[in-house]
Design a protein around this motif. Structure first.
Motif, mmCIF file in Angstrom:
data_model
loop_
_atom_site.group_PDB
_atom_site.id
_atom_site.type_symbol
_atom_site.label_atom_id
_atom_site.label_comp_id
_atom_site.label_asym_id
_atom_site.label_seq_id
_atom_site.Cartn_x
_atom_site.Cartn_y
_atom_site.Cartn_z
ATOM 1 N N ALA A 2 -27.205 -35.669 -9.290
ATOM 2 C CA ALA A 2 -28.311 -35.068 -8.532
ATOM 3 C C ALA A 2 -29.630 -35.811 -8.747
ATOM 4 C CB ALA A 2 -28.463 -33.596 -8.913
ATOM 5 N N SER A 3 -29.687 -36.641 -9.781
ATOM 6 C CA SER A 3 -30.933 -37.374 -10.048
ATOM 7 C C SER A 3 -31.075 -38.605 -9.139
ATOM 8 C CB SER A 3 -31.001 -37.787 -11.524
ATOM 9 O OG SER A 3 -30.038 -38.803 -11.790
ATOM 10 N N PHE A 4 -30.053 -38.876 -8.298
ATOM 11 C CA PHE A 4 -30.121 -40.025 -7.382
ATOM 12 C C PHE A 4 -30.556 -39.548 -5.991
ATOM 13 C CE2 PHE A 4 -27.537 -41.488 -10.815
ATOM 14 C CZ PHE A 4 -27.783 -42.852 -10.897
ATOM 15 N N PRO A 5 -31.198 -40.424 -5.224
ATOM 16 C CA PRO A 5 -31.636 -40.030 -3.874
ATOM 17 C C PRO A 5 -30.469 -39.551 -3.004
ATOM 18 C CG PRO A 5 -32.550 -42.179 -4.485
ATOM 19 C CD PRO A 5 -31.607 -41.788 -5.586
ATOM 20 N N ASP A 6 -29.294 -40.185 -3.163
ATOM 21 C CA ASP A 6 -28.114 -39.770 -2.403
ATOM 22 C C ASP A 6 -26.978 -39.474 -3.405
ATOM 23 O OD1 ASP A 6 -25.896 -39.433 -0.834
ATOM 24 O OD2 ASP A 6 -26.331 -41.130 0.499
ATOM 25 N N PRO A 7 -26.917 -38.224 -3.919
ATOM 26 C CA PRO A 7 -25.928 -37.895 -4.961
ATOM 27 C C PRO A 7 -24.484 -38.177 -4.548
ATOM 28 C CG PRO A 7 -27.552 -36.144 -4.774
ATOM 29 C CD PRO A 7 -27.806 -37.085 -3.628
ATOM 30 N N ALA A 8 -24.142 -37.882 -3.291
ATOM 31 C CA ALA A 8 -22.750 -38.084 -2.842
ATOM 32 C C ALA A 8 -22.388 -39.568 -2.862
ATOM 33 C CB ALA A 8 -22.560 -37.496 -1.449
ATOM 34 N N ALA A 9 -23.346 -40.413 -2.427
ATOM 35 C CA ALA A 9 -23.085 -41.863 -2.412
ATOM 36 C C ALA A 9 -22.937 -42.388 -3.840
ATOM 37 C CB ALA A 9 -24.224 -42.589 -1.697
ATOM 38 N N GLU A 10 -23.756 -41.886 -4.757
ATOM 39 C CA GLU A 10 -23.678 -42.346 -6.146
ATOM 40 C C GLU A 10 -22.355 -41.907 -6.779
ATOM 41 O OE1 GLU A 10 -25.351 -44.483 -7.689
ATOM 42 O OE2 GLU A 10 -24.516 -44.192 -9.692
ATOM 43 N N ARG A 11 -21.945 -40.708 -6.429
ATOM 44 C CA ARG A 11 -20.657 -40.211 -6.929
ATOM 45 C C ARG A 11 -19.505 -41.093 -6.425
ATOM 46 N NH1 ARG A 11 -18.512 -35.031 -8.552
ATOM 47 N NH2 ARG A 11 -16.367 -34.916 -7.918
ATOM 48 N N ALA A 12 -19.527 -41.417 -5.140
ATOM 49 C CA ALA A 12 -18.470 -42.264 -4.554
ATOM 50 C C ALA A 12 -18.484 -43.647 -5.208
ATOM 51 C CB ALA A 12 -18.670 -42.373 -3.045
ATOM 52 N N ARG A 13 -19.690 -44.193 -5.440
ATOM 53 C CA ARG A 13 -19.819 -45.522 -6.063
ATOM 54 C C ARG A 13 -19.247 -45.471 -7.489
ATOM 55 N NH1 ARG A 13 -22.957 -49.008 -9.096
ATOM 56 N NH2 ARG A 13 -23.975 -47.274 -10.170
ATOM 57 N N THR A 14 -19.562 -44.393 -8.214
ATOM 58 C CA THR A 14 -19.089 -44.241 -9.601
ATOM 59 C C THR A 14 -17.568 -44.177 -9.641
ATOM 60 O OG1 THR A 14 -21.110 -43.073 -10.191
ATOM 61 C CG2 THR A 14 -19.234 -42.771 -11.657
ATOM 62 N N ILE A 15 -16.997 -43.410 -8.710
ATOM 63 C CA ILE A 15 -15.530 -43.281 -8.671
ATOM 64 C C ILE A 15 -14.886 -44.657 -8.474
ATOM 65 C CG2 ILE A 15 -13.641 -42.413 -7.216
ATOM 66 C CD1 ILE A 15 -15.302 -39.779 -6.982
ATOM 67 N N GLN A 16 -15.485 -45.470 -7.595
ATOM 68 C CA GLN A 16 -14.933 -46.817 -7.341
ATOM 69 C C GLN A 16 -14.961 -47.693 -8.591
ATOM 70 O OE1 GLN A 16 -13.071 -48.021 -4.899
ATOM 71 N NE2 GLN A 16 -13.208 -45.880 -4.282
ATOM 72 N N LEU A 17 -15.871 -47.413 -9.520
ATOM 73 C CA LEU A 17 -15.978 -48.220 -10.747
ATOM 74 C C LEU A 17 -14.920 -47.841 -11.790
ATOM 75 C CD1 LEU A 17 -19.874 -48.232 -11.091
ATOM 76 C CD2 LEU A 17 -18.422 -50.129 -10.368
ATOM 77 N N HIS A 18 -14.142 -46.816 -11.493
ATOM 78 C CA HIS A 18 -13.081 -46.375 -12.403
ATOM 79 C C HIS A 18 -11.737 -46.958 -11.952
ATOM 80 C CE1 HIS A 18 -16.071 -43.406 -13.623
ATOM 81 N NE2 HIS A 18 -15.285 -43.047 -14.617
ATOM 82 N N PRO A 19 -11.033 -47.657 -12.831
ATOM 83 C CA PRO A 19 -9.693 -48.137 -12.462
ATOM 84 C C PRO A 19 -8.787 -47.015 -11.942
ATOM 85 C CG PRO A 19 -10.390 -49.175 -14.491
ATOM 86 C CD PRO A 19 -11.451 -48.169 -14.148
ATOM 87 N N VAL A 20 -8.963 -45.787 -12.423
ATOM 88 C CA VAL A 20 -8.096 -44.685 -11.953
ATOM 89 C C VAL A 20 -8.624 -44.056 -10.657
ATOM 90 C CG1 VAL A 20 -7.281 -44.139 -14.288
ATOM 91 C CG2 VAL A 20 -9.267 -42.918 -13.364
ATOM 92 N N LYS A 21 -9.786 -44.526 -10.182
ATOM 93 C CA LYS A 21 -10.392 -44.094 -8.908
ATOM 94 C C LYS A 21 -10.620 -42.581 -8.800
ATOM 95 C CE LYS A 21 -10.477 -48.368 -7.633
ATOM 96 N NZ LYS A 21 -11.682 -49.107 -7.994
ATOM 97 N N ARG A 22 -11.062 -42.001 -9.874
ATOM 98 C CA ARG A 22 -11.468 -40.591 -9.855
ATOM 99 C C ARG A 22 -12.257 -40.302 -11.121
ATOM 100 N NH1 ARG A 22 -8.490 -37.356 -13.289
ATOM 101 N NH2 ARG A 22 -6.514 -38.186 -14.048
ATOM 102 N N LEU A 23 -12.907 -39.128 -11.167
ATOM 103 C CA LEU A 23 -13.551 -38.677 -12.399
ATOM 104 C C LEU A 23 -12.530 -37.889 -13.221
ATOM 105 C CD1 LEU A 23 -16.976 -37.377 -10.979
ATOM 106 C CD2 LEU A 23 -16.344 -39.702 -11.685
ATOM 107 N N GLY A 24 -12.836 -37.663 -14.486
ATOM 108 C CA GLY A 24 -11.951 -36.870 -15.338
ATOM 109 C C GLY A 24 -12.190 -35.381 -15.154
ATOM 110 N N THR A 25 -11.277 -34.571 -15.702
ATOM 111 C CA THR A 25 -11.419 -33.111 -15.601
ATOM 112 C C THR A 25 -11.562 -32.496 -16.993
ATOM 113 O OG1 THR A 25 -9.059 -32.607 -15.824
ATOM 114 C CG2 THR A 25 -9.859 -33.134 -13.592
ATOM 115 N N PRO A 26 -12.218 -31.326 -17.072
ATOM 116 C CA PRO A 26 -12.330 -30.639 -18.368
ATOM 117 C C PRO A 26 -10.958 -30.335 -18.993
ATOM 118 C CG PRO A 26 -13.914 -29.728 -16.822
ATOM 119 C CD PRO A 26 -13.042 -30.671 -16.033
ATOM 120 N N ASP A 27 -9.975 -30.007 -18.162
ATOM 121 C CA ASP A 27 -8.633 -29.706 -18.698
ATOM 122 C C ASP A 27 -8.023 -30.922 -19.389
ATOM 123 O OD1 ASP A 27 -8.828 -27.179 -17.818
ATOM 124 O OD2 ASP A 27 -7.197 -27.293 -16.353
#
Ligand SMILES: NC(=O)c1ccc[n+]([C@@H]2O[C@H](COP(=O)([O-])OP(=O)(O)OC[C@H]3O[C@@H](n4cnc5c(N)ncnc54)[C@H](O)[C@@H]3O)[C@@H](O)[C@H]2O)c1
Length: 264
Positions: free
Chosen positions: A203-228
């Motif tokens: 949320a601290s980025f001008p376009d949170p959704a775009a930053e989230r998508a960019r971050t996901i692409q930087l992960h070899p597993v292509k997703r974020l982790g889960t609390p579980d």
């Protein structure tokens, strides 16, 4: 018979259970058979605290919630006392509660530095100290300290959070060598885990959704982790199958830190 991880008969204290990673850890510990005590800043009658207990009970676990600010020495003591009074023992501590303090090193104020050190470093040490006698009595006590991938690599503007998280890896080593063999101490350093705390970062980025998508692409597993998933790691580390682990902090970040440059 299939291999199964069981924490049946164990009493677990998890800090920061009304949201995100702490809640995931508490639920997975409960699913593994442990009795789970959790704390957070939210009042016991708040929707977040009630929901925590409902989900814990739905998972078939015995649980309790105690409101406690873990930066307050009296509230910390009261927290541990309530668990011992209710259940008479403590086998596992997961010291998880923390929050982002993201500044530039030049702009960080003395107040931000102090608050960050109190919450993200000193409170972990104090809670571990308070729990130590009970964990030692358990004979197979386990402390899991939740650090961060920020302990190993960082990005501009994540100061002084990354300093405290790095220091936690030293806390893990110090407690492991001083408190073994009756207590094992391990650290877990999650990467980007999809939690309300992490959403604040996007949320601290001008376009949170775009930053989230960019971050996901930087992960070899292509997703974020889960609390579980983070909780499942804690169950393993606390279980008999994790019993040779001590003094080390384990990075679980979907491969994010394997990438040297941010081009994919
Ligand atoms: N989400 C991530 O991507 C990520 C990555 C690495 C490490 N971490 C670490 O994991 C931990 C949990 O993060 P999250 O994203 O789930 O956060 P979150 O904001 O979603 O949840 C934080 C929980 O901690 C509690 N808490 C905060 N301050 C407290 C205090 N003073 N006393 C008692 N409880 C307090 C809150 O009540 C809440 O239950 C933190 O230590 C964080 O640094 C998170």
């Amino acid at each position: 018979m299939a291999l199964s991880l069981s924490l049946t008969g164990k009493v677990v204290l998890v800090s920061g259970v009304t949201s995100g990673i702490g809640k995931g850890i508490a639920l997975m510990m409960g699913k593994a058979g442990a009795m789970v005590a959790g704390c957070g800043l939210d009042p016991a009658e708040s929707p977040a605290a009630r929901e925590f207990l409902v989900e814990l009970h739905a998972a078939g676990a015995t649980g309790m919630y105690i409101q406690a600010d873990i930066t307050d020495a009296m509230q910390q003591r009261n927290l541990v006392n309530q668990v011992i009074t209710a259940w008479g023992r403590l086998d596992i501590l997961v010291s998880n509660a923390g929050a982002n303090f993201f500044e530039g090193a030049a702009d960080c104020t003395e107040e931000q530095w102090q608050q960050n050190i109190e919450l993200n470093l000193a409170s972990h040490w104090r809670l571990c100290k308070l729990c130590r006698p009970y964990l030692a009595t358990s004979g197979q006590g386990v402390i899991i300290i939740i650090s961060s991938n920020q302990a190993y690599t960082t990005i501009p503007g994540c100061f002084p959070y990354n300093v405290a998280k790095t220091a936690l890896t030293g806390l893990v080593r110090a407690l492991a060598i001083e408190w073994g063999p009756f207590i094992r101490v391990v650290g877990l350093a999650p990467g980007f885990i999809d939690t309300p705390g992490n959403q604040q970062w996007f949320a601290s980025f001008p376009d949170p959704a775009a930053e989230r998508a960019r971050t996901i692409q930087l992960h070899p597993v292509k997703r974020l982790g889960t609390p579980d998933e983070t909780g499942a790691w804690c169950v393993f580390l606390a279980s008999e199958y994790g019993s040779f682990a001590s003094g080390t902090t384990y990075v679980v970040d979907g491969g994010r830190s394997a990438l040297l440059q941010d081009q994919v």
